[in-house]
Design an enzyme around this catalytic site. Structure first.
Site, PDB file in Angstrom:
ATOM      1  N   GLU A  82       0.822  -1.207   0.000  1.00  0.00           N
ATOM      2  CA  GLU A  82       0.000   0.000   0.000  1.00  0.00           C
ATOM      3  C   GLU A  82       0.859   1.261   0.000  1.00  0.00           C
ATOM      4  O   GLU A  82       0.459   2.294  -0.544  1.00  0.00           O
ATOM      5  CB  GLU A  82      -0.962   0.002   1.188  1.00  0.00           C
ATOM      6  CG  GLU A  82      -1.947  -1.168   1.219  1.00  0.00           C
ATOM      7  CD  GLU A  82      -2.749  -1.340  -0.058  1.00  0.00           C
ATOM      8  OE1 GLU A  82      -2.941  -0.343  -0.789  1.00  0.00           O
ATOM      9  OE2 GLU A  82      -3.180  -2.478  -0.345  1.00  0.00           O
TER      10      GLU A  82
ATOM     11  N   HIS B 296       1.491   2.288  -3.539  1.00  0.00           N
ATOM     12  CA  HIS B 296       0.387   3.101  -4.067  1.00  0.00           C
ATOM     13  C   HIS B 296       0.471   4.524  -3.525  1.00  0.00           C
ATOM     14  O   HIS B 296       0.318   5.509  -4.266  1.00  0.00           O
ATOM     15  CB  HIS B 296      -0.961   2.499  -3.649  1.00  0.00           C
ATOM     16  CG  HIS B 296      -1.344   1.259  -4.378  1.00  0.00           C
ATOM     17  ND1 HIS B 296      -1.438   1.199  -5.751  1.00  0.00           N
ATOM     18  CD2 HIS B 296      -1.691   0.020  -3.923  1.00  0.00           C
ATOM     19  CE1 HIS B 296      -1.831  -0.024  -6.118  1.00  0.00           C
ATOM     20  NE2 HIS B 296      -1.984  -0.752  -5.021  1.00  0.00           N
TER      21      HIS B 296
ATOM     22  N   GLU C 115      -0.447  -0.545  -9.868  1.00  0.00           N
ATOM     23  CA  GLU C 115      -0.043  -1.811  -9.267  1.00  0.00           C
ATOM     24  C   GLU C 115       1.444  -2.076  -9.479  1.00  0.00           C
ATOM     25  O   GLU C 115       2.088  -2.752  -8.677  1.00  0.00           O
ATOM     26  CB  GLU C 115      -0.879  -2.968  -9.822  1.00  0.00           C
ATOM     27  CG  GLU C 115      -2.315  -2.980  -9.338  1.00  0.00           C
ATOM     28  CD  GLU C 115      -2.439  -3.064  -7.822  1.00  0.00           C
ATOM     29  OE1 GLU C 115      -1.580  -3.709  -7.184  1.00  0.00           O
ATOM     30  OE2 GLU C 115      -3.377  -2.475  -7.275  1.00  0.00           O
TER      31      GLU C 115
END
Length: 502
Positions: free
Chosen positions: A267, A270, A296
């Site tokens: 995460e 991201h 991704e």
């Protein structure tokens, strides 16, 4: 109205839309983390209202007039404004024919479906979720019919929502190449005499200690917690409200701290993308990742390319052991590295190893493909899922909670999303190859210089946001498009070495 005034009005209108999007993102984050279950119906109504309002702003008469006024001057616009026009016009063309009541109803449906899915997974009750999934699939098909401009397959329209230009033909070719490489490599891993002891890293770690580990991992790779937040939820995710407010979540397992450790790294990938979009596009529709495939690639880059490398563990082990319980004091960097790369069939996608991960995605891609190209009953999905798992991974889920119900994506209508996870992995290997031409990547990781690595990604990818199309962005970096050969070579090199396969 002159062109300059039109551009100013266009950007002001987009800023208003951005405010609605940010507010909806905050509400979605709240829904997934702390909102009471008793308010499901109220939240669904609220979410439907805001979705309809935003839809009206993006497809109404004002937007139409602004786009018509800008159209003759497309070639005169600066790069950023031209990109805004391109994105907004594409969204307008794909959305304007959809009745607004359909948008409101779909948002209400998915808001309710998400809570039903969560309970159905907990109760191992696919039948409870099935009616909602049936309605979501029907709604997605109906929306495509509203916007259809050619005879392309329905699923192609959905794939394009998450990766511009993606089609079934593209993914079929990609997955065929990846499958041909992974299946024999996995067979070699399973037959290898090299045995990895994962139990070494499954000693109990209390949740509060894992929270400290999450903060350590996030700071280590550069996630700015002054502009971020780490929450907890059933399904880890990243939410962006602005480049100065990017939040991530994770989940904890007392008997497997590496699970949350790697979800944090994922995460953070991201989040770093979102925190590092250029200041020149901050607050605009361009201040976001260009596609889910490229997004991704960043999460998989930090999770796998960096986080599962030998150099990473040579650097991070001592710092991590200062936080871990004393029971971990004798675990070596090599043992952490090997445990982090244990490969073999598994049931849960988010827990899958780097080698088999794309097999999990293939199962989902092929099922979604069937949902939109064949007339199958929703109640057949558990059996189809289990059959494909047996075919690709050689194992069968013991129940639907660990099978067809494990992912949140279908509950929010995210059909077309899953394949981007796999091409994200492929892009990450491709970017690694490019990066190694310009720097000693392994040496940087070994000494914990993640800032230099991130700076390269910021320059090539992050700062551009959505100014370029995914294909144009990748082509600008190295003059080519998605090439699965890099991914195949990366997996072969890594796992043949680790498992001593000839």
């Amino acid at each position: 109205m002159n062109l300059e005034a039109t551009i100013m009005e266009f950007k002001a209108h987009l800023e208003k839309m951005k405010m609605y999007q940010s507010a909806m993102s905050v509400m979605s984050f709240d829904d997934a983390t702390i909102a009471p279950k008793g308010a499901t119906a109220d939240r669904a109504k609220r979410n439907g209202f805001f979705a309809a309002e935003l839809f009206a702003l993006s497809t109404g008469e004002k937007m139409k007039s602004l786009l018509e006024a800008l159209e003759p001057h497309k070639e005169e616009l600066d790069v950023n404004t031209a990109a805004m026009y391109r994105l907004v016009k594409k969204n307008y063309d794909k959305s304007v024919k959809i009745p607004i009541d359909k948008i409101r109803a779909f948002r209400e449906l998915t808001s309710k479906a998400n809570d039903v899915w969560e309970k159905a997974r907990k109760d191992n009750d696919f039948a409870a979720f099935a009616p909602y999934l049936r309605d979501i699939v029907a709604a997605r098909k109906e929306m495509v019919e509203f916007v259809r401009t050619d005879d392309a397959p329905t699923y192609d329209y959905l794939l394009d929502d998450y990766e511009e230009g993606a089609t079934m033909a593209m993914y079929d070719e990609y997955f065929a190449k990846v499958r041909a490489a992974i299946v024999p490599l996995l067979k070699g891993v399973m037959e290898s005499k090299k045995k990895i002891n994962y139990e070494l890293v499954k000693m109990s770690v209390d949740i509060e200690t894992q929270r400290k580990i999450s903060e350590y991992a996030a700071k280590m790779v550069g996630y700015d917690l002054n502009r971020g937040y780490i929450g907890e939820t059933a399904h880890p995710f990243c939410s962006t409200f602005s480049r100065n407010d990017v939040r991530i979540t994770t989940r904890y397992d007392e008997n497997d701290f590496l699970s949350s450790f790697y979800s944090i790294l994922h995460e953070c990938g991201h989040a770093l993308y979102e925190q590092n979009t250029g200041e020149d596009i901050a607050g605009t529709v361009l201040a976001r990742g260009v596609s889910m495939g490229i997004h991704e690639s960043q999460s998989r880059f930090y999770e796998n390319v960096i986080g599962r490398s030998k150099g990473f563990w040579e650097y991070a082990t001592n710092g991590l052991k200062e936080i871990l319980p004393q029971s971990y004091k004798d675990v070596t960097a090599t043992e952490f590295y090997e445990a982090a790369n244990l490969a073999g069939p598994s049931l849960i996608r988010v827990e899958a190893d780097e080698l088999t991960y794309s097999l999990h995605i293939m199962v989902r891609y092929e099922i979604e493909r069937m949902l939109f190209t064949e007339d199958i009953d929703i109640m057949e999905l558990p059996a189809i899922w289990n059959k494909k798992f047996e075919e690709y991974l050689g194992i069968t889920p013991p129940n639907d909670a660990m099978g067809v119900l494990q992912d949140i994506h279908w509950s929010f209508g995210g059909m077309g999303y899953f394949p981007t996870y796999s091409i994200g992995s492929a892009y990450s290997a491709q970017f690694l190859s490019y990066m190694k031409r310009e720097m000693d990547f392994d040496a940087l990781v070994k000494k914990g210089d993640f800032a230099t690595i991130t700076a390269w990604l910021v320059d090539k990818i992050h700062r551009h946001g959505s100014i370029h199309t995914p294909k144009d962005l990748v082509h600008k970096i190295a003059g080519e498009q998605l090439n699965a050969d890099y991914y195949v070579d990366y997996l072969n090199e890594k796992f043949k070495s680790l498992y001593e396969i000839q």
